[in-house]
Write a protein that holds these residues in place. Sequence first.
Motif, mmCIF file in Angstrom:
data_model
loop_
_atom_site.group_PDB
_atom_site.id
_atom_site.type_symbol
_atom_site.label_atom_id
_atom_site.label_comp_id
_atom_site.label_asym_id
_atom_site.label_seq_id
_atom_site.Cartn_x
_atom_site.Cartn_y
_atom_site.Cartn_z
ATOM 1 N N ILE D 100 0.851 -1.200 0.000
ATOM 2 C CA ILE D 100 0.000 0.000 0.000
ATOM 3 C C ILE D 100 0.885 1.247 0.000
ATOM 4 C CG2 ILE D 100 -1.664 1.350 1.370
ATOM 5 C CD1 ILE D 100 -2.710 -1.454 2.396
ATOM 6 N N TYR D 101 1.967 1.201 0.762
ATOM 7 C CA TYR D 101 2.910 2.321 0.787
ATOM 8 C C TYR D 101 3.528 2.551 -0.592
ATOM 9 C CZ TYR D 101 7.322 4.742 1.559
ATOM 10 O OH TYR D 101 8.377 5.603 1.451
ATOM 11 N N MET D 102 3.940 1.472 -1.227
ATOM 12 C CA MET D 102 4.643 1.599 -2.503
ATOM 13 C C MET D 102 3.722 2.001 -3.657
ATOM 14 S SD MET D 102 7.148 -1.730 -2.261
ATOM 15 C CE MET D 102 7.739 -1.590 -3.967
ATOM 16 N N TRP D 103 2.504 1.502 -3.632
ATOM 17 C CA TRP D 103 1.590 1.710 -4.753
ATOM 18 C C TRP D 103 0.506 2.733 -4.434
ATOM 19 C CZ3 TRP D 103 3.473 -0.364 -9.062
ATOM 20 C CH2 TRP D 103 4.331 -1.456 -8.940
ATOM 21 N N GLY D 104 0.624 3.388 -3.284
ATOM 22 C CA GLY D 104 -0.394 4.348 -2.903
ATOM 23 C C GLY D 104 0.079 5.788 -3.047
ATOM 24 N N VAL D 105 -0.888 6.688 -3.063
ATOM 25 C CA VAL D 105 -0.553 8.106 -3.014
ATOM 26 C C VAL D 105 0.039 8.410 -1.643
ATOM 27 C CG1 VAL D 105 -2.417 8.730 -4.613
ATOM 28 C CG2 VAL D 105 -2.855 8.746 -2.139
ATOM 29 N N GLU D 106 0.601 9.578 -1.523
ATOM 30 C CA GLU D 106 1.146 10.043 -0.237
ATOM 31 C C GLU D 106 0.098 9.843 0.869
ATOM 32 O OE1 GLU D 106 4.200 11.581 0.035
ATOM 33 O OE2 GLU D 106 3.982 12.022 2.186
ATOM 34 N N ASN D 107 0.466 9.071 1.857
ATOM 35 C CA ASN D 107 -0.384 8.849 3.039
ATOM 36 C C ASN D 107 -1.825 8.405 2.706
ATOM 37 O OD1 ASN D 107 -0.578 8.571 5.755
ATOM 38 N ND2 ASN D 107 -1.090 10.707 6.158
ATOM 39 N N ALA D 108 -1.926 7.361 1.933
ATOM 40 C CA ALA D 108 -3.221 6.814 1.509
ATOM 41 C C ALA D 108 -4.087 6.394 2.700
ATOM 42 C CB ALA D 108 -2.982 5.597 0.603
ATOM 43 N N THR D 109 -5.377 6.480 2.508
ATOM 44 C CA THR D 109 -6.338 6.076 3.539
ATOM 45 C C THR D 109 -6.516 4.559 3.547
ATOM 46 O OG1 THR D 109 -7.590 8.124 3.370
ATOM 47 C CG2 THR D 109 -8.763 6.213 4.233
ATOM 48 N N VAL D 110 -6.550 3.982 4.737
ATOM 49 C CA VAL D 110 -6.798 2.547 4.893
ATOM 50 C C VAL D 110 -8.021 2.374 5.787
ATOM 51 C CG1 VAL D 110 -5.869 0.327 5.674
ATOM 52 C CG2 VAL D 110 -4.321 2.056 4.700
ATOM 53 N N LEU D 111 -9.102 1.871 5.206
ATOM 54 C CA LEU D 111 -10.328 1.629 5.964
ATOM 55 C C LEU D 111 -10.437 0.141 6.265
ATOM 56 C CD1 LEU D 111 -12.742 3.823 3.801
ATOM 57 C CD2 LEU D 111 -11.535 4.488 5.907
ATOM 58 N N CYS D 112 -10.632 -0.187 7.546
ATOM 59 C CA CYS D 112 -10.739 -1.591 7.952
ATOM 60 C C CYS D 112 -12.148 -1.810 8.497
ATOM 61 C CB CYS D 112 -9.698 -1.913 9.016
ATOM 62 S SG CYS D 112 -8.016 -1.641 8.401
ATOM 63 N N SER D 113 -12.843 -2.780 7.935
ATOM 64 C CA SER D 113 -14.250 -2.951 8.291
ATOM 65 C C SER D 113 -14.561 -4.391 8.688
ATOM 66 C CB SER D 113 -15.134 -2.574 7.102
ATOM 67 O OG SER D 113 -15.123 -3.626 6.154
ATOM 68 N N ASN D 114 -15.728 -4.574 9.273
ATOM 69 C CA ASN D 114 -16.235 -5.936 9.470
ATOM 70 C C ASN D 114 -16.916 -6.388 8.163
ATOM 71 O OD1 ASN D 114 -18.523 -4.405 9.475
ATOM 72 N ND2 ASN D 114 -19.430 -5.341 11.295
ATOM 73 N N TYR D 115 -17.494 -7.584 8.210
ATOM 74 C CA TYR D 115 -17.962 -8.238 6.988
ATOM 75 C C TYR D 115 -19.118 -7.502 6.321
ATOM 76 C CZ TYR D 115 -18.835 -12.331 4.016
ATOM 77 O OH TYR D 115 -18.957 -13.186 2.961
ATOM 78 N N ASP D 116 -19.890 -6.799 7.087
ATOM 79 C CA ASP D 116 -21.070 -6.129 6.533
ATOM 80 C C ASP D 116 -20.904 -4.617 6.389
ATOM 81 O OD1 ASP D 116 -22.578 -8.443 6.163
ATOM 82 O OD2 ASP D 116 -23.091 -8.499 8.297
ATOM 83 N N LEU D 117 -19.706 -4.151 6.592
ATOM 84 C CA LEU D 117 -19.396 -2.714 6.469
ATOM 85 C C LEU D 117 -20.216 -1.872 7.448
ATOM 86 C CD1 LEU D 117 -19.144 -2.269 2.574
ATOM 87 C CD2 LEU D 117 -17.427 -3.091 4.177
#
Lengths: 137, 137, 137, 137
Positions: D100-117
Amino acid sequence: MTELTDAEKEFVERVKPLLKEYKEMCKKAGYEQPAAGSYVLSERGKIYHGVPFDWGTCGERNAIGTLVTEETKMSKLEMVLVVGGPEEIIMPCGECRQAIYMWGVENATVLCSNYDLTRIEKFTINKLYPYPYRGGG
Amino acid sequence: MTELTDAEKEFVERVKPLLKEYKEMCKKAGYEQPAAGSYVLSERGKIYHGVPFDWGTCGERNAIGTLVTEETKMSKLEMVLVVGGPEEIIMPCGECRQAIYMWGVENATVLCSNYDLTRIEKFTINKLYPYPYRGGG
Amino acid sequence: MTELTDAEKEFVERVKPLLKEYKEMCKKAGYEQPAAGSYVLSERGKIYHGVPFDWGTCGERNAIGTLVTEETKMSKLEMVLVVGGPEEIIMPCGECRQAIYMWGVENATVLCSNYDLTRIEKFTINKLYPYPYRGGG
Amino acid sequence: MTELTDAEKEFVERVKPLLKEYKEMCKKAGYEQPAAGSYVLSERGKIYHGVPFDWGTCGERNAIGTLVTEETKMSKLEMVLVVGGPEEIIMPCGECRQAIYMWGVENATVLCSNYDLTRIEKFTINKLYPYPYRGGG
């Protein structure tokens, strides 16, 4: 830089002759400044060395593989020393952080140094790998 | 089974006590029949052991990593012994075949055995990994 | 060269415009002759493309990942086309052979070509990956 | 929980029908609650899905592979959504943080969710992967 504990200083002192020996072996084999990889200290007080090789196996994981082979999966690493370049320190990659987390004691020490161990920065795995992945998915 | 050469037989004989020792260490550590991984013989005549660990690092690559650390990238492996299960032999996976090809001498020997080394099948890396990938792409 | 079946010829013909489109996109993005990776044909008759990226993820596995995402793990690949360099064909690496074996139909076809698909060699996964690893160890 | 921006909310809303469709496809194929993997949003506004497969390829890297194939290496990801289990969110593993660091924009957002969002936690890659590895060693 955060100050090193006595145990950490002792680890670095024990690595110094090993690193020197490794560099001399490489020189004899015809390398100019080889990547020196990483050293890990096990709970039992033994030091294992690993160099980067193959596609994407870094020194840290190579060293952990030797620890697991020599001491079984019941043994953990206490500290890692990552040897960097002439001037700059090198940080462990993401995959190695995962491995240090999985095979290390609670909040293991991660020391990142330049090639001659004259500059050392101290981290913990919790700092480098917060909110760890614990399986699933 | 293709007959083993004297050098191959000697390699197996040298592995036997190492494997016994490994099994005893694991038993003490509380394992029931651990995966015993692989042993590699280097050009310099030394034997390195590697067990499977982490996500997808097999014993073969773990052992090769130790060889490269201990002898530099100028040294090659001559033979590999892959230790399998109680009855069945285990073949090296595709990634390990690539590694044996890359870090081995020309057409290195690959011995695949059951857990007690009572059944051994002999291959060469050329047979197991024909038309090798040589980089590029 | 072993002659291609009609189904294999049709697969190559379907890849041609996709490859042309990919090369044009890369040219616009500023690449000189990019690695074009691999194309896989699924049991359902769809084609998935994958390029090499990251440390050690080849085009074959990238394409298989898309197939599995789009069609679930119940679907298999029937053929792979590995696109090589200007003159030379490129063979799949060991890790990709393992993946083609695991995610392919029985004895899937592996076509290895040069960059312009003017030279194609035909293999089967059984030929490239004999005595497969089936887990364990 | 840190509040989501409008762009992040929109990304989640766009993922919802895709995730629903994926779950339905898996159900038809005979899966009980499959791992749903990850979705990435590219700079060009397209969404790519990836599921975990093979030995150690997580959904994040599978999705990034598709992005790179479809948009070339010149395009970056802006956000990732990692879909977890019934109750719990899942964090990206170390190797995926590196990707994600290598292929992302500067300081990309990472959202972590449960199965049903229904439960989403928001991170940035800088928070999850501080002091990044930048090559060398």
